[in-house]
Design a protein around this motif. Structure first.
Motif, PDB file in Angstrom:
ATOM      1  N   ALA A  33       0.897  -1.156  -0.080  1.00 19.32           N
ATOM      2  CA  ALA A  33       0.041  -0.156  -0.104  1.00 19.32           C
ATOM      3  C   ALA A  33       0.973   1.243   0.068  1.00 19.32           C
ATOM      4  CB  ALA A  33      -0.882   0.008   1.032  1.00 19.32           C
ATOM      5  N   SER A  34       1.996   1.171   0.892  1.00 11.59           N
ATOM      6  CA  SER A  34       2.818   2.341   0.844  1.00 11.59           C
ATOM      7  C   SER A  34       3.405   2.703  -0.456  1.00 11.59           C
ATOM      8  CB  SER A  34       3.882   2.193   1.939  1.00 11.59           C
ATOM      9  OG  SER A  34       4.983   3.165   2.016  1.00 11.59           O
ATOM     10  N   VAL A  35       3.908   1.693  -0.988  1.00 11.12           N
ATOM     11  CA  VAL A  35       4.748   1.486  -2.110  1.00 11.12           C
ATOM     12  C   VAL A  35       3.885   2.145  -3.505  1.00 11.12           C
ATOM     13  CG1 VAL A  35       5.610   0.113  -4.173  1.00 11.12           C
ATOM     14  CG2 VAL A  35       6.338  -0.437  -1.396  1.00 11.12           C
ATOM     15  N   MET A  36       2.462   1.593  -3.439  1.00 20.72           N
ATOM     16  CA  MET A  36       1.791   2.139  -4.424  1.00 20.72           C
ATOM     17  C   MET A  36       1.207   3.234  -4.337  1.00 20.72           C
ATOM     18  SD  MET A  36       1.970  -0.470  -6.466  1.00 20.72           S
ATOM     19  CE  MET A  36       0.806   0.237  -7.590  1.00 20.72           C
ATOM     20  N   ARG A  37       1.078   4.081  -3.194  1.00 21.54           N
ATOM     21  CA  ARG A  37       0.869   5.319  -2.808  1.00 21.54           C
ATOM     22  C   ARG A  37       1.788   6.459  -3.226  1.00 21.54           C
ATOM     23  NH1 ARG A  37      -0.687   3.716   2.354  1.00 21.54           N
ATOM     24  NH2 ARG A  37       1.214   4.565   3.033  1.00 21.54           N
ATOM     25  N   HIS A  38       3.035   5.998  -2.801  1.00 22.91           N
ATOM     26  CA  HIS A  38       4.255   6.720  -3.619  1.00 22.91           C
ATOM     27  C   HIS A  38       4.112   6.786  -5.109  1.00 22.91           C
ATOM     28  CE1 HIS A  38       5.006   6.694   0.868  1.00 22.91           C
ATOM     29  NE2 HIS A  38       6.194   7.287   0.381  1.00 22.91           N
ATOM     30  N   ALA A  54      -6.820  14.031  -5.188  1.00 20.61           N
ATOM     31  CA  ALA A  54      -5.827  13.126  -5.074  1.00 20.61           C
ATOM     32  C   ALA A  54      -5.464  12.547  -3.629  1.00 20.61           C
ATOM     33  CB  ALA A  54      -4.434  13.930  -5.536  1.00 20.61           C
ATOM     34  N   GLN A  55      -5.480  13.294  -2.748  1.00 20.72           N
ATOM     35  CA  GLN A  55      -5.423  12.819  -1.365  1.00 20.72           C
ATOM     36  C   GLN A  55      -6.364  11.573  -0.890  1.00 20.72           C
ATOM     37  OE1 GLN A  55      -5.198  16.297   0.988  1.00 20.72           O
ATOM     38  NE2 GLN A  55      -2.909  16.604   1.136  1.00 20.72           N
ATOM     39  N   GLU A  56      -7.742  12.106  -1.269  1.00 19.47           N
ATOM     40  CA  GLU A  56      -8.972  11.257  -1.053  1.00 19.47           C
ATOM     41  C   GLU A  56      -8.566   9.738  -1.902  1.00 19.47           C
ATOM     42  OE1 GLU A  56     -12.479  13.120  -1.666  1.00 19.47           O
ATOM     43  OE2 GLU A  56     -12.193  14.379   0.225  1.00 19.47           O
ATOM     44  N   ALA A  57      -8.144   9.951  -3.100  1.00 19.23           N
ATOM     45  CA  ALA A  57      -7.809   8.829  -3.890  1.00 19.23           C
ATOM     46  C   ALA A  57      -6.788   7.920  -3.481  1.00 19.23           C
ATOM     47  CB  ALA A  57      -7.689   9.125  -5.348  1.00 19.23           C
ATOM     48  N   LEU A  58      -5.927   8.577  -2.785  1.00 21.84           N
ATOM     49  CA  LEU A  58      -4.494   7.832  -2.249  1.00 21.84           C
ATOM     50  C   LEU A  58      -4.935   7.000  -1.106  1.00 21.84           C
ATOM     51  CD1 LEU A  58      -1.897  10.490  -2.584  1.00 21.84           C
ATOM     52  CD2 LEU A  58      -1.996   8.291  -3.998  1.00 21.84           C
ATOM     53  N   LEU A  59      -5.980   7.432  -0.403  1.00 16.81           N
ATOM     54  CA  LEU A  59      -6.480   6.788   0.747  1.00 16.81           C
ATOM     55  C   LEU A  59      -7.518   5.756   0.157  1.00 16.81           C
ATOM     56  CD1 LEU A  59      -8.231   9.470   3.239  1.00 16.81           C
ATOM     57  CD2 LEU A  59      -6.256   7.884   3.724  1.00 16.81           C
ATOM     58  N   VAL A  60      -7.997   5.739  -0.653  1.00 14.37           N
ATOM     59  CA  VAL A  60      -9.003   4.674  -1.335  1.00 14.37           C
ATOM     60  C   VAL A  60      -7.796   3.587  -1.766  1.00 14.37           C
ATOM     61  CG1 VAL A  60     -10.475   3.931  -3.170  1.00 14.37           C
ATOM     62  CG2 VAL A  60     -11.002   5.795  -1.521  1.00 14.37           C
ATOM     63  N   ILE A  61      -6.913   3.956  -2.682  1.00 14.65           N
ATOM     64  CA  ILE A  61      -6.050   3.283  -3.557  1.00 14.65           C
ATOM     65  C   ILE A  61      -5.463   2.330  -2.168  1.00 14.65           C
ATOM     66  CG2 ILE A  61      -3.750   3.284  -4.619  1.00 14.65           C
ATOM     67  CD1 ILE A  61      -4.849   5.507  -5.984  1.00 14.65           C
ATOM     68  N   VAL A  87     -21.918  15.097 -15.911  1.00 18.47           N
ATOM     69  CA  VAL A  87     -21.165  16.398 -15.995  1.00 18.47           C
ATOM     70  C   VAL A  87     -19.890  16.435 -15.166  1.00 18.47           C
ATOM     71  CG1 VAL A  87     -23.284  17.665 -16.263  1.00 18.47           C
ATOM     72  CG2 VAL A  87     -22.587  17.389 -13.933  1.00 18.47           C
ATOM     73  N   ARG A  88     -19.559  15.148 -14.520  1.00 22.86           N
ATOM     74  CA  ARG A  88     -18.271  15.055 -13.676  1.00 22.86           C
ATOM     75  C   ARG A  88     -17.474  14.231 -14.311  1.00 22.86           C
ATOM     76  NH1 ARG A  88     -21.218  12.740  -8.439  1.00 22.86           N
ATOM     77  NH2 ARG A  88     -21.861  10.829  -9.431  1.00 22.86           N
ATOM     78  N   THR A  89     -16.328  14.425 -13.812  1.00 30.01           N
ATOM     79  CA  THR A  89     -15.103  13.316 -14.311  1.00 30.01           C
ATOM     80  C   THR A  89     -14.780  12.424 -13.042  1.00 30.01           C
ATOM     81  OG1 THR A  89     -14.081  14.943 -15.860  1.00 30.01           O
ATOM     82  CG2 THR A  89     -12.887  13.025 -15.004  1.00 30.01           C
ATOM     83  N   VAL A  90     -14.746  11.275 -13.124  1.00 34.47           N
ATOM     84  CA  VAL A  90     -14.390  10.016 -12.150  1.00 34.47           C
ATOM     85  C   VAL A  90     -13.342   9.544 -12.533  1.00 34.47           C
ATOM     86  CG1 VAL A  90     -16.872  10.149 -11.304  1.00 34.47           C
ATOM     87  CG2 VAL A  90     -15.982   8.439 -13.048  1.00 34.47           C
ATOM     88  N   MET A  91     -12.597   9.161 -11.244  1.00 34.79           N
ATOM     89  CA  MET A  91     -11.541   8.257 -11.379  1.00 34.79           C
ATOM     90  C   MET A  91     -11.921   6.836 -10.986  1.00 34.79           C
ATOM     91  SD  MET A  91      -7.771   8.368 -10.076  1.00 34.79           S
ATOM     92  CE  MET A  91      -8.004   7.885  -8.483  1.00 34.79           C
ATOM     93  N   ARG A  92     -11.841   5.791 -11.657  1.00 34.78           N
ATOM     94  CA  ARG A  92     -12.035   4.369 -11.406  1.00 34.78           C
ATOM     95  C   ARG A  92     -10.517   3.811 -10.738  1.00 34.78           C
ATOM     96  NH1 ARG A  92     -15.747  -0.320 -12.339  1.00 34.78           N
ATOM     97  NH2 ARG A  92     -17.189   1.481 -12.409  1.00 34.78           N
ATOM     98  N   VAL A  93     -11.016   3.215  -9.766  1.00 34.38           N
ATOM     99  CA  VAL A  93      -9.567   2.471  -8.959  1.00 34.38           C
ATOM    100  C   VAL A  93     -10.355   1.203  -8.953  1.00 34.38           C
ATOM    101  CG1 VAL A  93      -8.276   2.331  -6.708  1.00 34.38           C
ATOM    102  CG2 VAL A  93      -9.210   4.675  -7.504  1.00 34.38           C
ATOM    103  N   GLU A  94      -9.252   0.426  -9.624  1.00 35.04           N
ATOM    104  CA  GLU A  94      -9.383  -1.203  -9.402  1.00 35.04           C
ATOM    105  C   GLU A  94      -8.397  -2.032  -9.146  1.00 35.04           C
ATOM    106  OE1 GLU A  94     -10.382  -2.416 -13.367  1.00 35.04           O
ATOM    107  OE2 GLU A  94     -12.522  -1.391 -13.313  1.00 35.04           O
TER     108      GLU A  94
END
Length: 148
Positions: A33-38, A54-61, A87-94
């Motif tokens: 998790a740490s490696v991937m966050r960085h 970006a900070q919220e995305a890093l938490l979910v990732i 009307v919005r842009t979303v980022m999909r995390v898988e």
């Protein structure tokens, strides 16, 4: 500390201003998790994602990668993509893995309640949508996050 090598690929699709994808194998180690966050911080910055998003995305990732490492079998892979959703842009995390790992009969250390168990609450609080898909021996945990 073990030297962890990670190969990744980032690719722009047809519309470079919106369609972006990133894929990376996840090392099957507790520090994943740490490696991937960085690793992903630079990708999100290159995509121009606002700091809070970006900070919220890093938490979910981090939570989805941890879940894949603890509950799944290798190989584990992280995929990120940006797309329009109305009307919005979303980022999909898988985060995909090769199915459920067998639980050890005698855990080396029993986790304290305050150490584990809130990951799904983090994902639920930050995601527009989230879920788990199982197909052909692959389990994918995913979340859609507001990006812009």
């Amino acid at each position: 500390m073990t030297n962890i090598q990670i190969m990744d690929r980032a690719a722009d699709a047809v519309a470079p201003s919106l369609a972006r994808e990133y894929t990376s194998p996840v090392p099957h180690v507790l520090q994943a998790a740490s490696v991937m966050r960085h690793r992903v911080q630079g990708v999100l910055a290159a995509w121009g994602m606002p700091k809070t998003a970006a900070q919220e995305a890093l938490l979910v990732i981090s939570e989805l990668v941890t879940e894949g490492i603890l509950r799944g079998l290798p190989p584990v892979e992280l995929r990120l993509s940006l797309r329009r959703d109305g009307v919005r842009t979303v980022m999909r995390v898988e985060v995909s893995d090769s199915g459920a790992a067998l639980a050890p009969a005698w855990p080396v250390r029993v986790p304290r309640p305050d150490e584990h168990g809130c990951g799904s609450a983090v994902v639920k609080a930050l995601a527009v949508r989230y879920g788990t898909d199982s197909r052909s021996g692959t389990v994918t945990r995913w979340a859609d996050l507001p990006a812009f």
